[in-house]
Design a protein around this motif. Structure first.
Motif, PDB file in Angstrom:
ATOM      1  N   GLY A   1     -23.331  -9.711   7.779  1.00  0.00           N
ATOM      2  CA  GLY A   1     -22.887  -8.321   7.765  1.00  0.00           C
ATOM      3  C   GLY A   1     -22.201  -7.892   6.484  1.00  0.00           C
ATOM      4  N   ALA A   2     -21.934  -8.846   5.581  1.00  0.00           N
ATOM      5  CA  ALA A   2     -21.278  -8.493   4.321  1.00  0.00           C
ATOM      6  C   ALA A   2     -22.245  -7.706   3.433  1.00  0.00           C
ATOM      7  N   VAL A   3     -21.660  -6.899   2.561  1.00  0.00           N
ATOM      8  CA  VAL A   3     -22.410  -6.188   1.529  1.00  0.00           C
ATOM      9  C   VAL A   3     -22.312  -7.031   0.263  1.00  0.00           C
ATOM     10  N   HIS A   4     -23.417  -7.201  -0.422  1.00  0.00           N
ATOM     11  CA  HIS A   4     -23.409  -7.978  -1.660  1.00  0.00           C
ATOM     12  C   HIS A   4     -23.279  -7.039  -2.850  1.00  0.00           C
ATOM     13  N   LEU A   5     -22.204  -7.203  -3.588  1.00  0.00           N
ATOM     14  CA  LEU A   5     -21.979  -6.411  -4.799  1.00  0.00           C
ATOM     15  C   LEU A   5     -21.206  -7.276  -5.791  1.00  0.00           C
TER      16      LEU A   5
ATOM     17  N   VAL B   1     -15.617  -2.445   5.536  1.00  0.00           N
ATOM     18  CA  VAL B   1     -16.820  -3.062   4.985  1.00  0.00           C
ATOM     19  C   VAL B   1     -16.383  -4.355   4.330  1.00  0.00           C
ATOM     20  N   LEU B   2     -17.094  -5.442   4.616  1.00  0.00           N
ATOM     21  CA  LEU B   2     -16.815  -6.727   3.988  1.00  0.00           C
ATOM     22  C   LEU B   2     -17.710  -6.859   2.757  1.00  0.00           C
TER      23      LEU B   2
ATOM     24  N   VAL C   1     -12.335  -1.491   2.375  1.00  0.00           N
ATOM     25  CA  VAL C   1     -13.170  -2.604   1.943  1.00  0.00           C
ATOM     26  C   VAL C   1     -12.327  -3.875   1.934  1.00  0.00           C
ATOM     27  N   VAL C   2     -12.915  -4.976   2.397  1.00  0.00           N
ATOM     28  CA  VAL C   2     -12.302  -6.299   2.306  1.00  0.00           C
ATOM     29  C   VAL C   2     -13.197  -7.126   1.401  1.00  0.00           C
ATOM     30  N   THR C   3     -12.629  -7.664   0.331  1.00  0.00           N
ATOM     31  CA  THR C   3     -13.405  -8.445  -0.632  1.00  0.00           C
ATOM     32  C   THR C   3     -13.226  -9.935  -0.403  1.00  0.00           C
ATOM     33  N   TYR C   4     -14.274 -10.690  -0.750  1.00  0.00           N
ATOM     34  CA  TYR C   4     -14.145 -12.147  -0.799  1.00  0.00           C
ATOM     35  C   TYR C   4     -15.031 -12.709  -1.900  1.00  0.00           C
ATOM     36  N   CYS C   5     -14.682 -13.925  -2.338  1.00  0.00           N
ATOM     37  CA  CYS C   5     -15.480 -14.657  -3.314  1.00  0.00           C
ATOM     38  C   CYS C   5     -15.606 -16.089  -2.812  1.00  0.00           C
TER      39      CYS C   5
ATOM     40  N   ASP D   1      -8.880 -13.360  10.985  1.00  0.00           N
ATOM     41  CA  ASP D   1      -8.716 -11.937  11.297  1.00  0.00           C
ATOM     42  C   ASP D   1      -9.995 -11.160  10.999  1.00  0.00           C
ATOM     43  N   VAL D   2     -10.674 -11.509   9.913  1.00  0.00           N
ATOM     44  CA  VAL D   2     -11.939 -10.842   9.588  1.00  0.00           C
ATOM     45  C   VAL D   2     -12.981 -11.154  10.655  1.00  0.00           C
ATOM     46  N   ALA D   3     -13.085 -12.430  11.053  1.00  0.00           N
ATOM     47  CA  ALA D   3     -14.057 -12.808  12.082  1.00  0.00           C
ATOM     48  C   ALA D   3     -13.792 -12.068  13.386  1.00  0.00           C
ATOM     49  N   ALA D   4     -12.531 -11.971  13.784  1.00  0.00           N
ATOM     50  CA  ALA D   4     -12.183 -11.256  15.021  1.00  0.00           C
ATOM     51  C   ALA D   4     -12.546  -9.781  14.909  1.00  0.00           C
ATOM     52  N   ALA D   5     -12.283  -9.178  13.759  1.00  0.00           N
ATOM     53  CA  ALA D   5     -12.607  -7.763  13.572  1.00  0.00           C
ATOM     54  C   ALA D   5     -14.112  -7.541  13.579  1.00  0.00           C
TER      55      ALA D   5
END
Length: 147
Positions: free
Chosen positions: A57-61, A40-41, A80-84, A26-30
């Motif tokens: 395109g992700a923001v690093h934080l 924001v990813l 915001v969508v977070t990932y690790c 879903d994130v890839a499609a968006a």
């Protein structure tokens, strides 16, 4: 095994789960959508992990810096969508909690960077763009999962 919840309770639970979580597909499609993703990813991992690979395109934080830097990098009006790293890491959950406590609308990307790569989506490293052949257990060749 305990009995399942009532249909109404199950519907409430799964509806809430979809409000808190999304997945790599879903994130890839968006991200590929013509009108933009609408969010924001955010990659909440360390600088070393970011350099090893991250979603374009992700923001690093990093999670430990969210309280100090979120206001400089993120707009509270944009979800915001977070990932690790992956399902064995709760860094994205901790990042989502920190952002929610700061007043951001937030979701967590299930599977994290591990499943992003396993599903064959392109990623970036310190050396440039990269991708891998999709893992047939997560992204069957020539077949959509239908979900």
């Amino acid at each position: 095994m305990s009995p399942p919840a009532s249909p109404a309770a199950a519907a409430a639970y799964f509806s809430a789960a979809l409000a808190f979580h999304t997945d790599c597909s879903d994130v890839a499609a968006a991200l590929a959508a013509d009108d933009g993703p609408g969010f924001v990813l955010l990659d909440s991992r360390s600088a070393e992990a970011w350099d090893q690979g991250h979603v374009p395109g992700a923001v690093h934080l990093p999670g430990g810096r969210i309280a100090q830097r979120a206001g400089q990098l993120l707009d509270r009006a944009v979800p915001v969508v977070t990932y690790c790293w992956g399902p064995g890491c709760n860094g994205a959950t901790r990042a989502a909690l920190a952002l929610a406590e700061l007043g951001y609308q937030v979701k967590e990307m299930l599977g994290g960077f591990e499943y992003w790569v396993r599903e064959g989506f392109a990623y970036e490293t310190a050396q440039g763009a990269a991708s891998r052949v999709p893992d047939p257990l997560t992204a069957p060749a020539g077949a959509a999962c239908g979900c």
